[in-house]
Write an enzyme that holds these catalytic residues in place. Sequence first.
Site, short mmCIF file in Angstrom:
data_model
loop_
_atom_site.label_atom_id
_atom_site.label_comp_id
_atom_site.label_asym_id
_atom_site.label_seq_id
_atom_site.Cartn_x
_atom_site.Cartn_y
_atom_site.Cartn_z
CD GLU A 104 -2.63 -0.47 2.66
OE1 GLU A 104 -4.03 -0.31 1.96
OE2 GLU A 104 -2.63 -0.94 3.58
CG HIS A 123 -2.36 2.79 5.25
ND1 HIS A 123 -3.18 3.30 5.33
CD2 HIS A 123 -2.55 2.22 4.78
CE1 HIS A 123 -4.34 1.94 5.24
NE2 HIS A 123 -3.68 1.16 5.27
CG HIS A 125 -4.68 -1.40 9.22
ND1 HIS A 125 -4.04 -2.21 9.09
CD2 HIS A 125 -4.70 -0.52 8.24
CE1 HIS A 125 -3.76 -2.90 7.98
NE2 HIS A 125 -4.19 -1.66 7.38
CG HIS A 193 -7.88 -0.43 4.67
ND1 HIS A 193 -8.06 -0.19 3.66
CD2 HIS A 193 -7.17 -0.46 6.04
CE1 HIS A 193 -6.15 -0.62 3.67
NE2 HIS A 193 -5.67 -0.50 5.10
ZN ZN Z 1 -3.92 -1.15 5.40
#
Ligand code: ZN
Length: 260
Positions: A104, A123, A125, A193
């Site tokens: 990602e 990024h 979670h 996500h």
């Molecule tokens: Zn992710």
Amino acid sequence: MRFLLLALMFFSCGTSTTFAQQRPASAGPADPKLIEDLIAANRILAMEGVVDGMGHVSVRHNRDPNRYLLSLARAPELVTAEDLMEYDLDSNPVRDPGRRQYSERIIHGEIYKLRPDVIAVVHNHSPSVIPFTVSNVPLRAIAHSGGFIAEGLPVFEIRDAGGLTDMLVNNAALGRALAQKLGGKSAILMRGHGAAVVGKSLPYVVGRSIYLELGAKLQAQAIALGGTVNYLDPEEGRKIEARRDYIRSWELWKRKAMGQ
Ligand SMILES: [Zn+2]
């Protein structure tokens, strides 16, 4: 002899051309302070429960805004200077393409392309944030520390961009759709996500990530009390953000995370 020289010239030119096509050029050595802060950012996010084995943080290269630095695929808490890789904005590594990489990472490159003001990207979670990515109850700012949330954060619906996927933003089309949906905001939630968070420096993006997680937790607690919740006004959020810096907190987080 002349044939041999010509053959050598052809071979070396051909090799260098192929190399240039496959690999972007490096911007050169990054500022050691930036590398130190990027390692600290990885560890702080793990220490604060924003990332676990997954999640990542990047920063633009100090010598070239078209390059960014990001670890190879490793749990953020374990990242060292040797793990850091340099990427172009298409998220191609400038060297060692055989090392395992975050699938990602495209999130970072595509956001840097559309947002020249963004210097660092996370990024994650973030566990308290995820319920707000799937509920029709929007994430809103309830505390001063989460002032940036008051502007209202978009939610990325990956089905709109890619249909039924494995939920990972792992190609350029999905990354571009995410970056477009982010627009000029501080963060974007990702349905089912997590989130992508941006900032003008590593302390900003780390601070916002921590207070996004905390803000979501506090909002769920406030809703659970059962009464009416009195949220921050967007204008209050703008005034908070105009004065915001994370200097004091960054010093503390960094010291704790680096064991100093
Ligand atoms: Zn992710």
